[in-house]
Design a protein around this motif. Structure first.
Motif, PDB file in Angstrom:
ATOM      1  N   PHE A 250       0.798  -1.267  -0.070  1.00  0.00           N
ATOM      2  CA  PHE A 250      -0.289   0.393  -0.121  1.00  0.00           C
ATOM      3  C   PHE A 250       0.299   1.237  -0.281  1.00  0.00           C
ATOM      4  CE2 PHE A 250      -2.246  -3.208   2.597  1.00  0.00           C
ATOM      5  CZ  PHE A 250      -2.654  -3.252   1.618  1.00  0.00           C
ATOM      6  N   ALA A 251       2.267   1.185   0.359  1.00  0.00           N
ATOM      7  CA  ALA A 251       2.887   2.199   0.183  1.00  0.00           C
ATOM      8  C   ALA A 251       3.857   2.341  -1.142  1.00  0.00           C
ATOM      9  CB  ALA A 251       3.890   2.027   1.190  1.00  0.00           C
ATOM     10  N   TYR A 252       4.292   3.978  -1.562  1.00  0.00           N
ATOM     11  CA  TYR A 252       5.237   3.812  -2.711  1.00  0.00           C
ATOM     12  C   TYR A 252       6.353   2.423  -2.745  1.00  0.00           C
ATOM     13  CZ  TYR A 252       1.761   7.792  -4.220  1.00  0.00           C
ATOM     14  OH  TYR A 252       0.830   8.268  -4.310  1.00  0.00           O
ATOM     15  N   PHE A 253       6.397   2.375  -3.759  1.00  0.00           N
ATOM     16  CA  PHE A 253       7.705   1.527  -3.895  1.00  0.00           C
ATOM     17  C   PHE A 253       8.555   1.820  -3.151  1.00  0.00           C
ATOM     18  CE2 PHE A 253      10.423  -1.188  -5.634  1.00  0.00           C
ATOM     19  CZ  PHE A 253      10.266  -2.577  -4.801  1.00  0.00           C
ATOM     20  N   ARG A 254       9.215   3.544  -3.671  1.00  0.00           N
ATOM     21  CA  ARG A 254       9.977   4.416  -3.483  1.00  0.00           C
ATOM     22  C   ARG A 254      10.478   4.175  -2.057  1.00  0.00           C
ATOM     23  NH1 ARG A 254       9.674  10.330  -6.568  1.00  0.00           N
ATOM     24  NH2 ARG A 254       8.373   8.989  -8.212  1.00  0.00           N
ATOM     25  N   PHE A 255       9.857   4.360  -1.942  1.00  0.00           N
ATOM     26  CA  PHE A 255       9.799   4.795  -0.102  1.00  0.00           C
ATOM     27  C   PHE A 255       9.646   3.348   0.763  1.00  0.00           C
ATOM     28  CE2 PHE A 255       6.960   8.639  -0.811  1.00  0.00           C
ATOM     29  CZ  PHE A 255       7.674   9.003  -1.164  1.00  0.00           C
ATOM     30  N   ARG A 256      10.173   2.322   0.637  1.00  0.00           N
ATOM     31  CA  ARG A 256      10.177   1.190   1.366  1.00  0.00           C
ATOM     32  C   ARG A 256      11.236   0.838   1.873  1.00  0.00           C
ATOM     33  NH1 ARG A 256      13.415   0.445  -3.571  1.00  0.00           N
ATOM     34  NH2 ARG A 256      14.419  -0.282  -3.701  1.00  0.00           N
ATOM     35  N   GLY A 257      12.312   1.538   1.806  1.00  0.00           N
ATOM     36  CA  GLY A 257      13.379   2.104   3.288  1.00  0.00           C
ATOM     37  C   GLY A 257      12.886   2.241   4.258  1.00  0.00           C
ATOM     38  N   LEU A 258      11.704   3.361   4.082  1.00  0.00           N
ATOM     39  CA  LEU A 258      11.624   4.000   4.922  1.00  0.00           C
ATOM     40  C   LEU A 258       9.739   3.457   5.873  1.00  0.00           C
ATOM     41  CD1 LEU A 258      10.667   7.611   6.945  1.00  0.00           C
ATOM     42  CD2 LEU A 258       9.090   7.701   4.992  1.00  0.00           C
ATOM     43  N   THR A 259       9.324   2.267   5.307  1.00  0.00           N
ATOM     44  CA  THR A 259       8.462   1.718   5.805  1.00  0.00           C
ATOM     45  C   THR A 259       9.534   0.211   6.491  1.00  0.00           C
ATOM     46  OG1 THR A 259       7.477   1.607   3.859  1.00  0.00           O
ATOM     47  CG2 THR A 259       6.663  -0.193   4.722  1.00  0.00           C
ATOM     48  N   TYR A 260       9.998  -0.157   5.700  1.00  0.00           N
ATOM     49  CA  TYR A 260      10.821  -0.655   6.634  1.00  0.00           C
ATOM     50  C   TYR A 260      11.230  -0.230   8.065  1.00  0.00           C
ATOM     51  CZ  TYR A 260      11.434  -4.807   3.518  1.00  0.00           C
ATOM     52  OH  TYR A 260      10.351  -5.456   2.704  1.00  0.00           O
ATOM     53  N   ALA A 261      11.991   0.748   8.175  1.00  0.00           N
ATOM     54  CA  ALA A 261      12.138   1.384   8.911  1.00  0.00           C
ATOM     55  C   ALA A 261      11.326   1.509  10.068  1.00  0.00           C
ATOM     56  CB  ALA A 261      13.100   2.561   8.827  1.00  0.00           C
ATOM     57  N   LEU A 262      10.224   2.389   9.942  1.00  0.00           N
ATOM     58  CA  LEU A 262       8.904   2.724  10.977  1.00  0.00           C
ATOM     59  C   LEU A 262       8.195   1.307  11.385  1.00  0.00           C
ATOM     60  CD1 LEU A 262       7.212   5.755   8.096  1.00  0.00           C
ATOM     61  CD2 LEU A 262       8.896   5.670  10.712  1.00  0.00           C
ATOM     62  N   THR A 263       8.277   0.506  10.165  1.00  0.00           N
ATOM     63  CA  THR A 263       8.355  -0.649  10.909  1.00  0.00           C
ATOM     64  C   THR A 263       8.499  -1.185  11.570  1.00  0.00           C
ATOM     65  OG1 THR A 263       6.902  -1.155   8.746  1.00  0.00           O
ATOM     66  CG2 THR A 263       6.967  -3.856   9.910  1.00  0.00           C
ATOM     67  N   ALA A 264       9.945  -1.426  11.252  1.00  0.00           N
ATOM     68  CA  ALA A 264      11.124  -1.851  12.465  1.00  0.00           C
ATOM     69  C   ALA A 264      10.372  -0.496  14.107  1.00  0.00           C
ATOM     70  CB  ALA A 264      12.177  -2.217  12.652  1.00  0.00           C
ATOM     71  N   ALA A 265      10.519   0.285  14.392  1.00  0.00           N
ATOM     72  CA  ALA A 265      10.091   1.484  15.106  1.00  0.00           C
ATOM     73  C   ALA A 265       9.315   1.043  16.099  1.00  0.00           C
ATOM     74  CB  ALA A 265      10.387   2.525  14.657  1.00  0.00           C
ATOM     75  N   VAL A 266       7.856   0.410  15.122  1.00  0.00           N
ATOM     76  CA  VAL A 266       6.821   0.407  15.563  1.00  0.00           C
ATOM     77  C   VAL A 266       6.863  -1.363  16.913  1.00  0.00           C
ATOM     78  CG1 VAL A 266       4.314  -0.317  15.233  1.00  0.00           C
ATOM     79  CG2 VAL A 266       5.263   1.720  14.187  1.00  0.00           C
ATOM     80  N   VAL A 267       7.310  -2.316  16.001  1.00  0.00           N
ATOM     81  CA  VAL A 267       7.465  -3.390  16.186  1.00  0.00           C
ATOM     82  C   VAL A 267       8.430  -3.549  17.418  1.00  0.00           C
ATOM     83  CG1 VAL A 267       8.138  -5.505  15.883  1.00  0.00           C
ATOM     84  CG2 VAL A 267       7.003  -4.819  14.048  1.00  0.00           C
ATOM     85  N   TYR A 268       9.013  -2.521  17.442  1.00  0.00           N
ATOM     86  CA  TYR A 268      10.351  -2.584  18.211  1.00  0.00           C
ATOM     87  C   TYR A 268       9.572  -2.864  20.012  1.00  0.00           C
ATOM     88  CZ  TYR A 268      13.495  -1.252  21.364  1.00  0.00           C
ATOM     89  OH  TYR A 268      14.737  -0.983  23.211  1.00  0.00           O
ATOM     90  N   ILE A 269       8.395  -1.552  20.111  1.00  0.00           N
ATOM     91  CA  ILE A 269       8.138  -0.764  20.778  1.00  0.00           C
ATOM     92  C   ILE A 269       7.183  -2.558  22.188  1.00  0.00           C
ATOM     93  CG2 ILE A 269       6.051  -0.395  22.173  1.00  0.00           C
ATOM     94  CD1 ILE A 269       5.798   2.077  19.804  1.00  0.00           C
ATOM     95  N   GLY A 270       6.282  -3.374  21.466  1.00  0.00           N
ATOM     96  CA  GLY A 270       6.306  -4.285  21.686  1.00  0.00           C
ATOM     97  C   GLY A 270       7.127  -5.046  22.226  1.00  0.00           C
ATOM     98  N   VAL A 271       8.292  -5.197  21.212  1.00  0.00           N
ATOM     99  CA  VAL A 271       9.350  -6.364  21.700  1.00  0.00           C
ATOM    100  C   VAL A 271       9.686  -5.681  23.336  1.00  0.00           C
ATOM    101  CG1 VAL A 271      11.373  -6.459  21.221  1.00  0.00           C
ATOM    102  CG2 VAL A 271       9.785  -7.224  19.241  1.00  0.00           C
ATOM    103  N   ARG A 272       9.959  -3.826  22.831  1.00  0.00           N
ATOM    104  CA  ARG A 272      10.643  -3.682  24.659  1.00  0.00           C
ATOM    105  C   ARG A 272       9.730  -3.928  25.613  1.00  0.00           C
ATOM    106  NH1 ARG A 272      11.955  -2.871  28.591  1.00  0.00           N
ATOM    107  NH2 ARG A 272      13.766  -1.232  29.381  1.00  0.00           N
ATOM    108  N   TYR A 273       8.343  -4.335  25.509  1.00  0.00           N
ATOM    109  CA  TYR A 273       7.850  -4.412  26.708  1.00  0.00           C
ATOM    110  C   TYR A 273       7.640  -5.942  27.037  1.00  0.00           C
ATOM    111  CZ  TYR A 273       3.430  -5.796  29.102  1.00  0.00           C
ATOM    112  OH  TYR A 273       2.723  -5.535  29.540  1.00  0.00           O
TER     113      TYR A 273
END
Length: 218
Positions: free
Chosen positions: A74-97
């Motif tokens: 659902f994201a522009y392919f040129r922003f795939r790096g940003l998609t992966y980075a933001l996804t990792a940051a969001v998932v990390y919140i749960g991982v840290r908990y």
């Protein structure tokens, strides 16, 4: 002659393809690609630290990769790096908990900044460099295999460094005198990792040669 040559080339291509899929031994992300070195060298000085990092990687890498694969549709392919980075940051919140529930704060403090820095580690984000989009089931399979390969290196190297550098394992004294105290320092970590990589690559190359010989036999 041509048929025999084509068969050998085809066999070698098959072996290389199988080797690339084996992220645990033949194509370990640390040994063959040099990924995830910072936590290994700086923080994985004891087996306890190595296990905590391994748990964090297991909880972070595969869910992040699957979620990023889903969102990339659902994201522009040129922003795939940003998609992966933001996804990792969001998932990390749960991982840290979860990590906070599994381990005391004092133990997690031993990992310092290298626990949250896993979000930006190449072993987590490298997939976005490839131009092809990744299917969710492929992301789950490759994420799990890559996690296991990296976890193996975290546990192996941290155990070696604690034993050689302090003579202990998980804090329990194994030998009276440390054999290589420098192993507890980043410089010693580089030395041990280099030796492990040299031996590992030689063994992996020998295994691939044996596989090639086995395929070529009538």
């Amino acid at each position: 002659m041509t048929g025999s040559s084509d068969k050998k080339i085809h066999s070698r291509a098959e072996i290389e393809h199988r080797a690339r899929k084996d992220r645990i031994f033949l194509n370990n992300p640390v040994i063959m690609q040099g990924l995830g070195l910072a936590p290994l060298i700086v923080v994985a000085t004891t087996l306890k630290n190595g296990i905590m990092l391994a748990v964090a990687v297991f909880l972070l890498l595969t869910p992040m990769r699957v979620l990023a694969a889903a969102l990339s549709k659902f994201a522009y392919f040129r922003f795939r790096g940003l998609t992966y980075a933001l996804t990792a940051a969001v998932v990390y919140i749960g991982v840290r908990y979860l990590m906070g529930r599994l381990y005391p704060t004092a133990d997690l403090a031993l990992l310092g900044l290298y626990l949250p820095l896993l979000v930006a580690d190449p072993i987590i984000l490298k997939r976005y460099e490839r131009p092809q989009r990744e299917r969710m089931h492929t992301a789950a399979r490759k994420g799990l295999i890559t996690s296991l390969g990296y976890m193996l290196m975290l546990v192996l190297l941290s155990a070696m460094r604690e034993f050689l550098g302090a003579g202990t394992l998980m804090g329990y004294q194994i030998v009276k005198q440390a054999w290589f105290p420098m192993a507890q320092l980043p410089a010693g970590g580089f030395i041990i990792l280099a030796l492990v990589m040299g031996v590992w690559r030689a063994v992996a190359l020998n295994v691939k040669e044996q596989m090639s010989l086995g395929v070529q036999k009538p």
